[in-house]
Enzyme design. Structure first.
Site, short mmCIF file in Angstrom:
data_model
loop_
_atom_site.label_atom_id
_atom_site.label_comp_id
_atom_site.label_asym_id
_atom_site.label_seq_id
_atom_site.Cartn_x
_atom_site.Cartn_y
_atom_site.Cartn_z
N ASP A 198 6.98 5.42 -3.94
CA ASP A 198 6.85 5.26 -2.48
C ASP A 198 8.22 5.10 -1.83
O ASP A 198 8.49 5.68 -0.77
CB ASP A 198 6.02 4.02 -2.14
CG ASP A 198 4.68 4.00 -2.86
OD1 ASP A 198 4.17 5.08 -3.18
OD2 ASP A 198 4.17 2.89 -3.09
N ARG A 253 -10.98 -3.53 -2.91
CA ARG A 253 -10.68 -2.84 -1.65
C ARG A 253 -11.86 -2.00 -1.15
O ARG A 253 -11.70 -1.21 -0.20
CB ARG A 253 -9.45 -1.94 -1.83
CG ARG A 253 -9.71 -0.77 -2.76
CD ARG A 253 -8.49 -0.11 -3.33
NE ARG A 253 -7.58 0.47 -2.36
CZ ARG A 253 -6.55 1.24 -2.71
NH1 ARG A 253 -6.35 1.54 -3.98
NH2 ARG A 253 -5.75 1.72 -1.79
N GLY A 299 0.89 -1.15 0.00
CA GLY A 299 0.00 0.00 0.00
C GLY A 299 0.93 1.20 0.00
O GLY A 299 2.00 1.13 0.62
N ASN A 329 -0.31 10.99 -5.40
CA ASN A 329 -0.66 9.62 -5.83
C ASN A 329 -2.08 9.52 -6.39
O ASN A 329 -2.93 8.81 -5.83
CB ASN A 329 -0.49 8.65 -4.65
CG ASN A 329 0.84 7.95 -4.71
OD1 ASN A 329 1.51 7.93 -5.75
ND2 ASN A 329 1.26 7.38 -3.58
P1 ADP Z 1 5.82 6.57 -9.37
O1 ADP Z 1 6.18 5.23 -8.81
O2 ADP Z 1 5.09 7.43 -8.38
O3 ADP Z 1 5.17 6.51 -10.74
P2 ADP Z 1 8.22 7.50 -10.76
O4 ADP Z 1 7.97 6.54 -11.86
O5 ADP Z 1 8.34 8.93 -11.11
O6 ADP Z 1 7.19 7.38 -9.56
O7 ADP Z 1 9.56 7.01 -10.06
C1 ADP Z 1 9.94 7.43 -8.78
C2 ADP Z 1 11.44 7.30 -8.64
O8 ADP Z 1 11.83 5.94 -8.92
C3 ADP Z 1 12.23 8.13 -9.61
O9 ADP Z 1 12.42 9.44 -9.14
C4 ADP Z 1 13.54 7.35 -9.67
O10 ADP Z 1 14.30 7.59 -8.52
C5 ADP Z 1 13.06 5.91 -9.64
N1 ADP Z 1 12.79 5.37 -10.99
C6 ADP Z 1 11.59 5.13 -11.56
N2 ADP Z 1 11.73 4.60 -12.79
C7 ADP Z 1 13.06 4.50 -13.02
C8 ADP Z 1 13.88 4.03 -14.10
N3 ADP Z 1 13.36 3.55 -15.23
N4 ADP Z 1 15.23 4.09 -13.96
C9 ADP Z 1 15.79 4.56 -12.83
N5 ADP Z 1 15.09 5.01 -11.78
C10 ADP Z 1 13.74 5.01 -11.85
#
Ligand code: ADP
Length: 318
Positions: free
Chosen positions: A265, A107, A35, A172
Site C-alpha cells: 500500500d 468486518r 485498510g 490485493n
Molecule cells: P505486499 O505488501 O502487497 O505483499 P510486497 O511484499 O511485494 O507487497 O512489497 C511491496 C514493496 O515493499 C516492495 O516492492 C518493496 O518496495 C517493499 N518491500 C517489501 N518487503 C521488503 C523487504 N523484505 N525488503 C525491502 N523492501 C521490501
C-alpha cells in the site's frame, strides 16, 4: 492533481514488541486504523498530493476518530457517508520473527460494504468523482461491494475514463472476501480493462491466476489493456511494463524489517504521488520503494505522521 481513494478503513490491533506469547498472559496491542486504500491515501497525502477518501462509516466513536485522523492528514472527507447505528470493521495483525504478517478480520457488517449501493448516494458520488484526476481502488474495494454496486462502479469508470480520468488499481487478492476464485477473477479482469496504472503484487497474482513466472502476469495484464504495469515482488526487483518495454528496478535493502503490513500500500502511495507530480515511472518506483522501506521498519500500517515526515521523501522529477 487530486486523487480519490475508494475502500474500507478498519480498526487495527497490532501486537507490540514486548508481547511474550509463550506466557499465556495478556497481549499488548496498539490500536490504530488501517485498510489498504486508506493506507495508500494517507501516504499519498503525505507525499504532497490532494487526496479524498471515499467510504462509508458509522456514527460510533471509532468512526469519529477515523474522520479526525483523515482530517489531520489533510485528506478530504466530504464524500464519506455515515450510516446510523453502524461501526467500522476490525482486524488483528500477527507477525512472524522475520516481520511477515497474518491478518484476522471482523468486518462482515462494515458500512463500507455499501459503497456505490444506494442509488441516491451513488449519483452524488459519481458527480463528485468525475472531478478527480485519478481514482484509486483495489481488489478489496471490489470484494466488499455487492455485485450490483460493482457493476455500477464499472459503468461509472468507463465514462470517467472516456472523459479523461485515470484509474489506478491494485488487485490485493484476499480469497476469504470472495464467494469463489472464479468470481474474483471475473471481477478483477473487468476492472483491469478500465485501469490505466496497475500496481500488482506478484504473490497475489499467483494466488489468483496461478502464474508460475512474472511473464504470464505481464502478458495477461497488457492483454487487458493496462498501459502502465508495476509488479511488486517483496525484496525482489520491481517489474515495470511501460511503453512496450519491460524493465526491473532493484529494491534497496532494508536492514530491519519488523512488520510488512502496508508494504504494498505504501509502495503504491510513493509511486502514485510521484507519478501524479510528473515523475517518470522508473523514478516513481524508486519513490515507492523508499516509502515502503520506511513503513516496514515500523509496526502497523501507518507510521505516526511526525516520524514519517522527519525524513524528506526524495522524488526526482522525470
Ligand atoms: P505486499 O505488501 O502487497 O505483499 P510486497 O511484499 O511485494 O507487497 O512489497 C511491496 C514493496 O515493499 C516492495 O516492492 C518493496 O518496495 C517493499 N518491500 C517489501 N518487503 C521488503 C523487504 N523484505 N525488503 C525491502 N523492501 C521490501
Amino acid at each position: 492533481m487530486k486523487l480519490a481513494a475508494l475502500g474500507e478503513v478498519m480498526v487495527e490491533l497490532a501486537p507490540q514488541a514486548s508481547v511474550d506469547s509463550g506466557q499465556g498472559g495478556k497481549a499488548l496491542l496498539a490500536q490504530s486504523y488501517a485498510g489498504d486504500t486508506y493506507n495508500t491515501a494517507v501516504y499519498i497525502a503525505r507525499g504532497g498530493v490532494d487526496v479524498s477518501y471515499v467510504t462509508l462509516l458509522g456514527d460510533d466513536p471509532y468512526s469519529e476518530e477515523v474522520l479526525t485522523r483523515l482530517a489531520g492528514e489533510g485528506i478530504d472527507t466530504s464524500a464519506i457517508a455515515r450510516l446510523p447505528g453502524r461501526c467500522p470493521g476490525l482486524y488483528m495483525i500477527q507477525n512472524t520473527p522475520d516481520g511477515e504478517r497474518y491478518f484476522t478480520y471482523w468486518r462482515g457488517e462494515a458500512p463500507a460494504r455499501e459503497l456505490f449501493a444506494d442509488a441516491t448516494r451513488r449519483e452524488a458520488l459519481a458527480a463528485y468523482l468525475q472531478e478527480m484526476d485519478c481514482i484509486y481502488l483495489s481488489g478489496i474495494t471490489l470484494a466488499i461491494m455487492t455485485p450490483e454496486a460493482r457493476a455500477e462502479l464499472l459503468t461509472f469508470l468507463e465514462g470517467y475514463r472516456a472523459r479523461g480520468g485515470r484509474v489506478a488499481f491494485d488487485s490485493n487478492y484476499r480469497p476469504r472476501l470472495w464467494a469463489s476464485a472464479d468470481t474474483a477473477r471475473a471481477a478483477v479482469a473487468e476492472f483491469l480493462q478500465q485501469t490505466d496504472m496497475a500496481l500488482l503484487t506478484f504473490e497475489d497474482e499467483q494466488a489468483l491466476w496461478g502464474d508460475k513466472r512474472p511473464g504470464s502476469c505481464v502478458k495477461r495484464n497488457t492483454g487487458f489493456g493496462v498501459s502502465e504495469l508495476v509488479i511488486k515482488r517483496g525484496a525482489e526487483p520491481v517489474l515495470l511494463q511501460f511503453d512496450g518495454e519491460l524493465s526491473a528496478i532493484d529494491v534497496p535493502r532494508v536492514s530491519s524489517v519488523v512488520d510488512t503490513t502496508g508494504a504494498g500500500d505504501s509502495f503504491n502511495a510513493g509511486y502514485l504521488a510521484a507519478r501524479l507530480q510528473g515523475t517518470s515511472p522508473e523514478a516513481s518506483i524508486a519513490a515507492g520503494n523508499r516509502c515502503a522501506a520506511r513503513v516496514i521498519g515500523h509496526r502497523g500500517a501507518i507510521i505516526p505522521r511526525a516520524e514519517y515526515l522527519a525524513v524528506e521523501p526524495e522524488v526526482e522529477p522525470g
